[in-house]
Design a protein around this motif. Structure first.
Motif, PDB file in Angstrom:
ATOM      1  N   GLY A   8       0.856  -1.178   0.000  1.00 41.47           N
ATOM      2  CA  GLY A   8       0.000   0.000   0.000  1.00 41.47           C
ATOM      3  C   GLY A   8       0.889   1.222   0.000  1.00 41.47           C
ATOM      4  O   GLY A   8       2.116   1.106   0.022  1.00 41.47           O
ATOM      5  N   PHE A   9       0.297   2.411  -0.046  1.00 42.71           N
ATOM      6  CA  PHE A   9       1.070   3.650  -0.011  1.00 42.71           C
ATOM      7  C   PHE A   9       1.081   4.195   1.419  1.00 42.71           C
ATOM      8  O   PHE A   9       0.086   4.129   2.130  1.00 42.71           O
ATOM      9  CB  PHE A   9       0.481   4.689  -0.960  1.00 42.71           C
ATOM     10  CG  PHE A   9       0.542   4.297  -2.403  1.00 42.71           C
ATOM     11  CD1 PHE A   9       1.770   4.065  -3.025  1.00 42.71           C
ATOM     12  CD2 PHE A   9      -0.616   4.125  -3.144  1.00 42.71           C
ATOM     13  CE1 PHE A   9       1.832   3.697  -4.353  1.00 42.71           C
ATOM     14  CE2 PHE A   9      -0.562   3.759  -4.473  1.00 42.71           C
ATOM     15  CZ  PHE A   9       0.658   3.536  -5.087  1.00 42.71           C
ATOM     16  N   ALA A  42      13.173   9.128  -5.113  1.00 42.64           N
ATOM     17  CA  ALA A  42      12.061   8.583  -5.893  1.00 42.64           C
ATOM     18  C   ALA A  42      11.453   7.358  -5.224  1.00 42.64           C
ATOM     19  O   ALA A  42      10.233   7.147  -5.287  1.00 42.64           O
ATOM     20  CB  ALA A  42      12.534   8.235  -7.299  1.00 42.64           C
ATOM     21  N   ASP A  43      12.292   6.518  -4.587  1.00 39.68           N
ATOM     22  CA  ASP A  43      11.768   5.351  -3.867  1.00 39.68           C
ATOM     23  C   ASP A  43      10.776   5.792  -2.797  1.00 39.68           C
ATOM     24  O   ASP A  43       9.683   5.217  -2.657  1.00 39.68           O
ATOM     25  CB  ASP A  43      12.914   4.582  -3.194  1.00 39.68           C
ATOM     26  CG  ASP A  43      13.876   3.946  -4.175  1.00 39.68           C
ATOM     27  OD1 ASP A  43      13.761   2.740  -4.395  1.00 39.68           O
ATOM     28  OD2 ASP A  43      14.731   4.659  -4.711  1.00 39.68           O
ATOM     29  N   PHE A  51       3.318  10.163  -6.470  1.00 37.95           N
ATOM     30  CA  PHE A  51       3.288  10.225  -7.931  1.00 37.95           C
ATOM     31  C   PHE A  51       2.027   9.602  -8.508  1.00 37.95           C
ATOM     32  O   PHE A  51       1.977   9.255  -9.697  1.00 37.95           O
ATOM     33  CB  PHE A  51       4.534   9.538  -8.511  1.00 37.95           C
ATOM     34  CG  PHE A  51       5.820  10.158  -8.042  1.00 37.95           C
ATOM     35  CD1 PHE A  51       6.255  11.369  -8.555  1.00 37.95           C
ATOM     36  CD2 PHE A  51       6.585   9.545  -7.066  1.00 37.95           C
ATOM     37  CE1 PHE A  51       7.429  11.955  -8.112  1.00 37.95           C
ATOM     38  CE2 PHE A  51       7.774  10.118  -6.627  1.00 37.95           C
ATOM     39  CZ  PHE A  51       8.191  11.329  -7.148  1.00 37.95           C
ATOM     40  N   GLY A  52       1.023   9.451  -7.676  1.00 38.91           N
ATOM     41  CA  GLY A  52      -0.248   8.941  -8.162  1.00 38.91           C
ATOM     42  C   GLY A  52      -0.152   7.508  -8.670  1.00 38.91           C
ATOM     43  O   GLY A  52       0.583   6.687  -8.122  1.00 38.91           O
ATOM     44  N   PRO A  53      -0.880   7.191  -9.746  1.00 37.03           N
ATOM     45  CA  PRO A  53      -0.953   5.802 -10.226  1.00 37.03           C
ATOM     46  C   PRO A  53       0.205   5.396 -11.135  1.00 37.03           C
ATOM     47  O   PRO A  53       0.011   4.654 -12.099  1.00 37.03           O
ATOM     48  CB  PRO A  53      -2.273   5.793 -10.989  1.00 37.03           C
ATOM     49  CG  PRO A  53      -2.371   7.172 -11.565  1.00 37.03           C
ATOM     50  CD  PRO A  53      -1.775   8.082 -10.512  1.00 37.03           C
ATOM     51  N   MET A  54       1.428   5.866 -10.862  1.00 30.90           N
ATOM     52  CA  MET A  54       2.564   5.499 -11.699  1.00 30.90           C
ATOM     53  C   MET A  54       2.906   4.016 -11.559  1.00 30.90           C
ATOM     54  O   MET A  54       3.465   3.417 -12.468  1.00 30.90           O
ATOM     55  CB  MET A  54       3.793   6.338 -11.348  1.00 30.90           C
ATOM     56  CG  MET A  54       3.751   7.760 -11.852  1.00 30.90           C
ATOM     57  SD  MET A  54       5.285   8.658 -11.473  1.00 30.90           S
ATOM     58  CE  MET A  54       6.488   7.768 -12.457  1.00 30.90           C
ATOM     59  N   GLY A  90      14.494   2.430 -14.981  1.00 29.86           N
ATOM     60  CA  GLY A  90      13.544   3.527 -15.160  1.00 29.86           C
ATOM     61  C   GLY A  90      12.356   3.371 -14.216  1.00 29.86           C
ATOM     62  O   GLY A  90      11.925   2.253 -13.911  1.00 29.86           O
ATOM     63  N   LEU A  91      11.823   4.488 -13.744  1.00 28.43           N
ATOM     64  CA  LEU A  91      10.709   4.442 -12.791  1.00 28.43           C
ATOM     65  C   LEU A  91       9.490   3.741 -13.365  1.00 28.43           C
ATOM     66  O   LEU A  91       8.683   3.177 -12.632  1.00 28.43           O
ATOM     67  CB  LEU A  91      10.323   5.863 -12.363  1.00 28.43           C
ATOM     68  CG  LEU A  91      11.354   6.641 -11.554  1.00 28.43           C
ATOM     69  CD1 LEU A  91      10.779   7.993 -11.158  1.00 28.43           C
ATOM     70  CD2 LEU A  91      11.787   5.881 -10.317  1.00 28.43           C
TER      71      LEU A  91
END
Length: 319
Positions: A8-9, A42-43, A51-54, A90-91
């Motif tokens: 989860g976030f 970024a992690d 970053f939303g639904p990336m 790449g992300l």
């Protein structure tokens, strides 16, 4: 294979250990046994859901890799089993490196610097590649120029100082006083305590009011906007973070402002490998955590402050 996934976030507590299928390399792909990865901003941003639904949950994060080629798919020409490699994922490429094995297209792989341990090499791809892109792809730094690097004790900052020195620049940097010895040891010419000194007053005085050719910010907030005051007419300002404040002064001084997001890291990593093997650049690893403690690694990264120097590395396998 074992992997640390986010289910989860949120905070570091969203990490959980899972058994997932070991990937199989397809055409033009390479399977890499991951020995080490690292923690990048970024992690943490992806883990927090900024970053939303990336990415789709559950997800495996981790965008630095140092490891050994385990298997190759059809049409792979540049690498063979047993090669030591390092690279940046790449992300948007899907599965990350917080796991025992990673599969990727051979086009992003680079041979690991021969004089580095995997735990050292894993600190290089994202931070080193970003610093290279900022200084050369965006700022076009030249021999003999002056540069101000904000956040010299951080992951990107440590590489930026060394790359700038290798390019023949005079380096000003800001950091906490606890990092003075570190940044001086890797090449900073003039160190400014961001907590107790005014970098604007110091640089304008020492440059006779002209300022520096390039300013590079690795920290968020109004630092980039404030740095326009000490950037020369027709100079360049670069940032790797979001910004606040008034950037309009750049117009009247013809300053070019650049925002940097790392793409196509391979050529940058090939160049960095040469400098590393020559001894001109040395990764700075502040802390190392085992993969099972990835949550603690994220927590320490987000705390920042004294003791967090250079990169926080995550060791996945024993070298």
């Amino acid at each position: 294979m074992k992997a640390m996934v986010i289910t989860g976030f949120g905070g570091p507590e969203v990490f959980a250990q899972r058994e997932v299928d070991k990937p199989i390399p397809g055409k033009n792909e390479v399977l890499v046994k991951v020995y080490a990865t690292s923690v990048n901003p970024a992690d943490c941003g992806l883990r927090q859901g900024l970053f939303g639904p990336m990415i789709k949950l559950p997800a495996i994060l981790g965008y630095d890799v140092s490891g050994v080629v385990e298997a190759t798919g059809e049409n792979v020409r540049d690498f063979q089993v047993g090669d030591e490699v390092y690279y940046a994922i790449g992300l948007m490429d899907g599965q990350g490196a917080n796991t025992e094995y990673h599969v990727t297209n051979e086009s992003i792989l680079t041979k690991k610097p021969a004089n580095l341990l995997h735990t050292e090499a894993a600190s290089v791809p994202v931070a080193g590649g970003t610093a290279w892109a900022a200084l050369f792809d965006r700022a076009s730094l030249k021999v003999g120029e002056t540069i101000l690097i904000h956040g010299g004790g951080g992951g990107v900052g440590c590489f930026a100082i060394q790359i700038a020195k290798a390019a023949g620049a005079y380096v000003y940097t800001t950091c906490g006083s606890y990092d003075f010895d570190l940044v001086k040891s890797i090449g900073a010419d003039r160190v400014i305590d961001y907590r107790n000194e005014n970098f604007i007053d110091i640089i304008l005085k020492e440059t006779g009011g002209e300022g520096v050719d390039v300013t590079f910010s690795t920290v968020p907030g109004e630092v980039l906007a404030q740095s326009l005051t000490v950037t020369k007419v027709e100079g360049r300002a670069v940032t790797v973070t979001g910004v606040q404040g008034d950037l309009n002064p750049a117009i009247f001084k013809n300053i070019t402002v650049h925002f940097v997001h790392l793409e196509n890291a391979r050529p940058k990593l090939e160049a960095l490998r040469k400098l590393i093997e020559r001894g001109q650049i040395k990764p700075v690893v502040g802390m190392t955590f085992p993969l099972s403690q990835i949550a603690q690694a994220h927590q320490r990264f987000e705390q920042g402050g004294e003791g967090v120097r250079g990169k926080i590395v995550v060791q996945v396998a024993d070298s």
